[in-house]
Design an enzyme around this catalytic site. Sequence first.
Site, PDB file in Angstrom:
ATOM      1  N   THR A   8     -28.755  19.508 -45.419  1.00 50.14           N
ATOM      2  CA  THR A   8     -28.878  20.737 -46.210  1.00 50.14           C
ATOM      3  C   THR A   8     -30.241  21.405 -46.054  1.00 50.14           C
ATOM      4  O   THR A   8     -30.463  22.480 -46.605  1.00 50.14           O
ATOM      5  CB  THR A   8     -28.622  20.444 -47.701  1.00 50.14           C
ATOM      6  OG1 THR A   8     -29.528  19.422 -48.126  1.00 50.14           O
ATOM      7  CG2 THR A   8     -27.185  19.999 -47.928  1.00 50.14           C
ATOM      8  N   CYS A   9     -31.141  20.796 -45.306  1.00 52.11           N
ATOM      9  CA  CYS A   9     -32.486  21.337 -45.114  1.00 52.11           C
ATOM     10  C   CYS A   9     -32.448  22.435 -44.048  1.00 52.11           C
ATOM     11  O   CYS A   9     -32.096  22.186 -42.899  1.00 52.11           O
ATOM     12  CB  CYS A   9     -33.443  20.216 -44.700  1.00 52.11           C
ATOM     13  SG  CYS A   9     -35.087  20.783 -44.233  1.00 52.11           S
ATOM     14  N   ASP A  10     -32.829  23.658 -44.430  1.00 50.00           N
ATOM     15  CA  ASP A  10     -32.796  24.782 -43.488  1.00 50.00           C
ATOM     16  C   ASP A  10     -33.725  24.559 -42.300  1.00 50.00           C
ATOM     17  O   ASP A  10     -33.386  24.911 -41.170  1.00 50.00           O
ATOM     18  CB  ASP A  10     -33.176  26.086 -44.197  1.00 50.00           C
ATOM     19  CG  ASP A  10     -32.078  26.582 -45.122  1.00 50.00           C
ATOM     20  OD1 ASP A  10     -30.909  26.186 -44.927  1.00 50.00           O
ATOM     21  OD2 ASP A  10     -32.389  27.361 -46.040  1.00 50.00           O
TER      22      ASP A  10
END
Length: 107
Positions: A8-10
């Site tokens: 979920t880390c951009d």
Amino acid sequence: MILYGIPTCDTCKKALKALQSAGREVTFRDIRAEPLSDAEIADIVTQFGDRAVNKQSTTYRSFSDFLRESEAEAQIKAQPTVMKRPVIRDGDTWHLGWDGAVQDALL
């Protein structure tokens, strides 16, 4: 090459996409689904010291005073997502984050 992060880390997504687009063979390691071993945490802390901990994160800010004053290794062991991301291991070379210098070195 191994990219340690969370899906979920951009920043992790950008790094993974850029590395794959550049033709690099990358293994994504989801540190939530497949937690870091004590040896891996020790390697990361040896390479980056306190910089391995994202002290701006909400995870870090939610730590108790005791945990905040603990060593980086203990903080990452207690809550792996407090690790600054991505951590990239390219053979024997380690990189932290996805800034211009890391991109220049890897792309």
